[in-house]
Design a protein around this motif. Structure first.
Motif, short mmCIF file in Angstrom:
data_model
loop_
_atom_site.label_atom_id
_atom_site.label_comp_id
_atom_site.label_asym_id
_atom_site.label_seq_id
_atom_site.Cartn_x
_atom_site.Cartn_y
_atom_site.Cartn_z
N ASN A 139 0.94 -1.41 -0.16
CA ASN A 139 -0.02 -0.13 -0.10
C ASN A 139 0.85 1.21 -0.10
OD1 ASN A 139 -2.66 -1.25 0.25
ND2 ASN A 139 -2.14 -1.79 2.26
N VAL A 140 1.92 1.07 -0.86
CA VAL A 140 2.88 2.40 -0.88
C VAL A 140 2.37 3.03 -2.25
CG1 VAL A 140 5.18 3.07 -1.33
CG2 VAL A 140 4.80 1.34 0.06
N ASP A 141 2.33 4.53 -2.19
CA ASP A 141 2.48 5.42 -3.40
C ASP A 141 3.64 5.33 -4.15
OD1 ASP A 141 1.98 7.23 -5.42
OD2 ASP A 141 0.47 8.61 -4.22
N PRO A 142 3.64 4.63 -5.10
CA PRO A 142 5.11 4.58 -5.94
C PRO A 142 5.76 6.10 -6.13
CG PRO A 142 3.46 3.90 -7.28
CD PRO A 142 2.72 3.99 -5.94
N ASN A 143 4.68 7.18 -6.39
CA ASN A 143 5.31 8.42 -6.73
C ASN A 143 5.42 9.28 -5.44
OD1 ASN A 143 4.91 7.94 -9.60
ND2 ASN A 143 2.75 7.96 -9.13
N LYS A 144 5.59 8.74 -4.33
CA LYS A 144 5.96 9.46 -3.14
C LYS A 144 6.66 8.58 -2.29
CE LYS A 144 1.33 12.14 -3.15
NZ LYS A 144 0.93 11.62 -4.41
N ILE A 145 7.82 8.37 -2.86
CA ILE A 145 8.96 7.69 -1.79
C ILE A 145 10.00 8.90 -1.60
CG2 ILE A 145 10.74 6.08 -2.15
CD1 ILE A 145 8.92 4.42 -3.60
N ILE A 146 10.05 9.11 -0.42
CA ILE A 146 11.00 10.07 0.30
C ILE A 146 12.39 9.71 0.88
CG2 ILE A 146 11.03 11.98 1.73
CD1 ILE A 146 7.67 11.12 1.16
N PHE A 147 13.48 10.11 0.72
CA PHE A 147 14.67 9.60 1.46
C PHE A 147 14.66 10.80 2.58
CE2 PHE A 147 17.09 8.04 -2.35
CZ PHE A 147 16.38 7.05 -2.69
N VAL A 148 15.23 10.03 3.78
CA VAL A 148 15.48 11.12 5.15
C VAL A 148 16.74 10.69 5.76
CG1 VAL A 148 14.45 11.58 7.22
CG2 VAL A 148 12.86 11.22 5.48
N GLY A 149 17.62 11.48 5.45
CA GLY A 149 18.83 11.16 5.98
C GLY A 149 19.62 12.23 6.88
N PHE A 150 20.33 11.40 7.88
CA PHE A 150 21.16 12.18 8.76
C PHE A 150 22.55 11.99 8.89
CE2 PHE A 150 16.98 10.88 10.41
CZ PHE A 150 16.36 12.03 10.96
N SER A 151 23.31 13.24 9.02
CA SER A 151 24.74 13.23 9.06
C SER A 151 25.31 12.57 7.98
CB SER A 151 25.15 12.61 10.41
OG SER A 151 26.41 12.63 10.61
N ALA A 152 26.06 11.30 8.06
CA ALA A 152 26.77 10.30 7.10
C ALA A 152 25.36 9.83 6.12
CB ALA A 152 27.59 9.55 7.58
N GLY A 153 24.15 9.54 6.85
CA GLY A 153 23.13 9.04 6.11
C GLY A 153 22.79 10.08 5.18
N GLY A 154 22.74 11.38 5.43
CA GLY A 154 22.41 12.57 4.52
C GLY A 154 23.41 12.42 3.50
N HIS A 155 24.57 12.13 3.71
CA HIS A 155 25.40 12.12 2.51
C HIS A 155 24.92 10.96 1.54
CE1 HIS A 155 28.76 10.95 0.02
NE2 HIS A 155 29.05 12.25 -0.13
N LEU A 156 24.65 9.89 2.37
CA LEU A 156 24.18 8.68 1.17
C LEU A 156 23.06 9.16 0.57
CD1 LEU A 156 24.14 5.77 0.36
CD2 LEU A 156 23.08 5.26 2.58
N ALA A 157 21.91 9.70 1.15
CA ALA A 157 20.77 10.01 0.59
C ALA A 157 20.75 11.00 -0.49
CB ALA A 157 19.81 10.44 1.59
N SER A 158 21.52 12.14 -0.34
CA SER A 158 21.83 13.17 -1.01
C SER A 158 22.77 12.89 -2.42
CB SER A 158 22.32 14.57 -0.42
OG SER A 158 23.80 14.36 0.10
N GLU A 159 23.79 12.18 -2.16
CA GLU A 159 24.64 11.65 -3.18
C GLU A 159 23.79 10.60 -4.21
OE1 GLU A 159 28.77 9.53 -4.57
OE2 GLU A 159 27.92 9.18 -2.61
N PHE A 160 22.89 9.81 -3.69
CA PHE A 160 21.83 9.04 -4.71
C PHE A 160 20.93 10.01 -5.35
CE2 PHE A 160 18.19 6.64 -5.64
CZ PHE A 160 18.83 5.27 -6.10
#
Length: 275
Positions: A103-124
């Motif tokens: 039951n996921v809307d495939p057009n509304k998938i969001i990355f939430v990244g913190f610190s080094a995880g923020g680097h991973l999310a933003s580089e992606f």
């Protein structure tokens, strides 16, 4: 709520498989809102570990706002770049492939990244459409596209203002000038980058505030929608900045704990998510 784990196979023989922790709203047939937006969390930890405080508590907070949540425990330490990127790509592909079942809307998938995880999310977010990454995970671009981004005190640059342990753990012995440029997100922003919510504290002693400022400047240059909050004081690793994610007293900051509500408003606006 339904909770389960999925394995994300690693392409790197030095790394263990990643784990995806899945938190799904248990849908009642009487609830009209069926396909819900989903957040994929990328906890921080300097590419050395993934922080528990930026995983389950944040996931449950998003569930309370009507989002499904997935927390990616990506490979760290010996997982040489770009292992975590490929694991995140496989995660997005998996969530979209199971969109109807979960039951996921495939057009509304969001990355939430913190610190080094923020680097991973933003580089992606900067590279999801690039040929090398698509070939690495055998995907079409739209299968792994992020629709929006939320970043808390992110590592963005591997240059002057980087968090050195994150850079060293990410690139290992391959920290060449070319590799640093390739992994510095502010140098790779194009108009393919999704709408982005950013927050940081001006006094962050670990990841300098210039990281968020550099990304915001690049987003503005490319006319990518963004919202930036620089709070005047606060430590690093705040998580929700309230008692849900407290490990030390410095992790509670009632000045900037508003970030979560503001991020939800941002996502509802840009992704047209009903309340």
């Amino acid at each position: 709520m339904k909770y389960f784990k999925e394995k994300i196979a690693s392409d790197n023989p030095l790394a263990q498989d990643a784990t995806l922790e899945c938190y799904l709203i248990d849908m009642s047939e009487k609830i009209r809102w069926k396909a819900r937006p989903a957040v994929i969390l990328c906890p921080g930890g300097a590419y050395y570990f993934t922080n528990d405080r930026e995983s389950e508590p944040v996931a449950l907070s998003f569930l309370a706002k009507g989002f499904h949540a997935f927390s990616l425990r990506y490979s760290t330490e010996k997982a040489i770049y770009p292992t975590a990127l490929s694991e995140l790509a496989k995660t997005v592909k998996m969530v979209r492939a199971h969109a109807e079942e979960w039951n996921v809307d495939p057009n509304k998938i969001i990355f939430v990244g913190f610190s080094a995880g923020g680097h991973l999310a933003s580089e992606f977010a900067a590279k999801w459409h690039e040929k090398d990454l698509l070939q690495l995970v055998n995907a079409q671009a739209e299968e792994i596209r992020p629709n929006a981004l939320v970043l808390g005190y992110p590592v963005i640059t591997l240059g002057k203002y980087t968090h050195v342990p994150s850079a060293e753990n990410l690139l290992g012995e391959n920290r060449t000038e070319e590799a640093v440029l390739n992994a510095s997100v502010e140098k790779n922003v194009t108009d393919h980058f999704p709408p982005t919510f950013l927050w940081h504290t001006e006094t962050d002693p670990t990841v300098p505030v210039q990281n968020s400022l550099l990304l915001a400047a690049s987003l503005a240059e490319q006319k990518v929608p963004f919202e930036l909050h620089i709070f005047p004081y606060g430590s690093h690793g705040l998580g929700l900045a309230n008692n849900c994610t407290v490990e030390e007293d410095r992790h509670v900051n009632d000045y900037c704990d508003v970030w979560f509500e503001e991020a939800v408003k941002f996502l509802r606006h840009y992704l047209e998510i009903e309340k």
